[in-house]
Scaffold this motif. Structure first.
Motif, PDB file in Angstrom:
ATOM      1  N   ASP A  57       0.844  -1.214   0.000  1.00 51.63           N
ATOM      2  CA  ASP A  57       0.000   0.000   0.000  1.00 51.63           C
ATOM      3  C   ASP A  57       0.871   1.252   0.000  1.00 51.63           C
ATOM      4  N   ARG A  58       1.939   1.229   0.806  1.00 49.87           N
ATOM      5  CA  ARG A  58       2.794   2.420   0.890  1.00 49.87           C
ATOM      6  C   ARG A  58       3.524   2.664  -0.439  1.00 49.87           C
TER       7      ARG A  58
ATOM      8  N   ASN B 135       2.308   1.738  -3.412  1.00 49.66           N
ATOM      9  CA  ASN B 135       1.270   2.194  -4.356  1.00 49.66           C
ATOM     10  C   ASN B 135       0.868   3.640  -4.093  1.00 49.66           C
ATOM     11  N   LYS B 136       0.913   4.049  -2.824  1.00 48.97           N
ATOM     12  CA  LYS B 136       0.529   5.435  -2.495  1.00 48.97           C
ATOM     13  C   LYS B 136       1.728   6.379  -2.531  1.00 48.97           C
ATOM     14  N   LYS B 137       2.843   5.873  -3.064  1.00 53.88           N
ATOM     15  CA  LYS B 137       4.045   6.687  -3.330  1.00 53.88           C
ATOM     16  C   LYS B 137       4.719   7.255  -2.075  1.00 53.88           C
TER      17      LYS B 137
ATOM     18  N   PHE C  22      -0.485   7.814   5.452  1.00 54.78           N
ATOM     19  CA  PHE C  22       0.126   7.746   4.121  1.00 54.78           C
ATOM     20  C   PHE C  22       0.423   9.143   3.582  1.00 54.78           C
TER      21      PHE C  22
END
Ligand SMILES: NC(=O)c1ccc[n+]([C@@H]2O[C@H](COP(=O)([O-])OP(=O)(O)OC[C@H]3O[C@@H](n4cnc5c(N)ncnc54)[C@H](O)[C@@H]3O)[C@@H](O)[C@H]2O)c1
Length: 334
Positions: free
Chosen positions: A52-53, A55-57, A255
Motif C-alpha cells: 500500500d505504501r 502504491n501510495k508513493k 500515508f
C-alpha cells in the motif's frame, strides 16, 4: 505453504509494485526470515502495508540510494525513501565493509522505512566475526516516563557478538513491554494482550488490543526503559538525519508522507583488544549457563538462542498462513 512457493509469491508481489528484482528478493527474504523465527508481527502481517505504501508513493520503488563516505570507517546512506529492508541491507553491508577494512565501521541511514528485525542484520555482521550495535527509530507507541502521550517508538536495541559456535549472541529487544507488531496481530485476530503492557487513551490499564493501539504502550522498567527509548531516538534520528521526537509516520495509518526512519549500524572486529575473544566469550557463556537454575527452568539461554532454535525447527516445515494473510496475498496477486 511451502517456503519456496511463498518466497516466489512474495517476489512476484513486490515486482508488481515496481520494485527491482534485487530489491524484491531482499524484501522477500527479510519477510520470510521473520516468519521462520516466529516474529509474526514483522513478517507477512505487514506485506499489504508495504505494498500500500509503495502504491501510495510514500515508499519509493526505484530509489536513488546515495552512500556518502565521511571517513574510511564512517558512511551516511541517504535511502531516498526506499523500502526499509533495502536501506538496512545497504547500511549493514557498508558497516561490515568499513569494519573489516578499518577495525570499526559506523553507518548512519536516513530516509528509510520499517526494516523488520534488527537481529536479522546483526546476524550478517556476526557471521563476519564482528560485534555489532544496531538502533532504529519507529513510529510513536511508547509514552515517555511521566507523559500520557506516545512519542517514542518501540525503538529496538540490538547487540550481536560471535560466540565461536554456530549460535550467535544476539540481544534484540524493543524497549516497550510488548512489541507493537504483537498488538496489531492481537487486534487483527480479536485476541487480548497481557496485563501491564499498555494504557488506553485515558491512561487506564487495558488488555484490549484495539484500545492499546489508540492509547499508549508502556516502556520496560519505567524511567529506565523510557531513557533507553530516548537514547535510540537520538542515535537513530537526531544523529543520522532521520525523523525523531514523534515525527515518524505510522506505516499502517498515515500515508501523508514517507517515514524518514533513521538507523545506526556500528560494527567492530571482535578481536581488536583480545585475540582470543571467542575463547573468552565461550568461557563467559559457560559460567552463566552452569549457574544453579530456578525450579521451572531447564536450561539458561543466552539472547539469540531461542530464535536460532525456532529457525532450525521451522526452516524445513511448511509456513502456516492465517486466513487474513491468505486473502491479502491472493488480492495482491490478482
Ligand atoms: N523495526 C522496528 O521498528 C521494530 C520495532 C520494534 C521491534 N522490532 C523487532 O521485533 C523483534 C522482537 O522484539 P521483542 O522485544 O518482542 O523481542 P523478544 O521479547 O522476543 O526478545 C527480546 C530478547 O530477549 C531474548 N530472549 C528471549 N527469551 C529469552 C530467554 N528465555 N532467555 C534469554 N534471552 C531471551 C531474545 O533472544 C531477544 O534478544 C526484534 O527483532 C526487534 O528488532 C522492530
Amino acid at each position: 505453504m511451502k517456503r519456496q512457493e511463498l518466497f516466489y509469491k512474495l517476489i512476484k508481489i513486490f515486482l508488481r509494485t515496481g520494485l527491482s528484482k534485487q530489491h524484491a528478493i531482499i524484501s522477500s527474504k527479510a519477510i520470510l526470515n521473520a516468519e521462520l523465527v516466529g516474529a509474526y508481527g514483522h513478517g507477512l502481517s505487514r506485506l499489504k502495508m508495504y505494498c500500500d505504501r509503495i502504491n501510495k508513493k510514500v515508499i519509493n520503488p526505484k530509489p536513488q540510494i546515495k552512500i556518502k563516505k565521511i571517513s574510511p570507517s564512517i558512511s551516511l546512506v541517504d535511502a531516498n525513501d526506499s523500502i526499509g529492508f533495502v536501506a538496512a541491507d545497504i547500511g549493514i553491508k557498508e558497516a561490515i565493509k568499513n569494519a573489516k577494512r578499518n577495525g570499526i565501521g559506523m553507518v548512519g541511514v536516513k530516509n528509510s522505512g520499517h526494516y523488520g528485525l534488527s537481529g536479522y542484520y546483526a546476524e550478517q555482521a556476526v557471521k563476519n566475526n564482528l560485534i555489532v550495535l544496531i538502533y532504529t527509530g519507529a513510529p510513536p507507541a511508547v509514552a515517555p516516563f511521566g507523559s500520557l502521550k506516545s512519542l517514542f517508538g518501540t525503538n529496538p536495541i540490538c547487540f550481536g557478538a560471535p560466540t565461536g559456535t554456530k549460535i550467535p549472541f544476539i540481544l534484540d529487544t524493543s524497549i516497550s513491554m510488548i512489541n507493537r507488531g504483537k498488538i496489531r496481530v492481537a487486534a487483527k485476530n480479536n485476541q487480548k494482550i497481557p496485563e501491564g503492557v499498555a494504557l488506553d487513551k485515558d491512561g487506564k490499564p487495558t488488555t484490549d488490543a484495539e484500545k492499546a493501539l489508540n492509547g499508549v504502550q508502556l516502556p520496560i522498567g519505567g524511567f529506565r526503559g523510557s531513557g533507553l527509548a530516548w537514547m535510540v531516538d537520538i542515535l537513530s534520528g537526531v544523529f543520522t538525519g532521520g525523523n525523531h521526537a514523534g515525527k515518524i509516520k505510522d506505516p499502517f495509518d498515515d500515508f501523508s508522507a514517507p517515514q524518514n526512519i533513521g538507523h545506526l549500524f556500528i560494527a567492530f572486529k571482535a578481536n581488536i583488544f583480545m585475540k582470543d575473544f571467542k575463547k573468552r566469550i565461550q568461557k563467559n557463556i559457560n559460567i552463566v549457563k552452569k549457574l544453579p537454575k530456578l525450579k521451572n527452568i531447564k536450561k539458561i539461554l543466552y539472547p539469540g538462542e531461542s530464535k536460532y532454535y525456532r529457525y532450525q525447527n521451522n526452516k524445513n516445515k511448511n509456513i502456516k498462513i492465517n486466513d487474513l494473510t491468505k486473502s491479502d496475498i491472493n488480492e495482491l496477486l490478482r
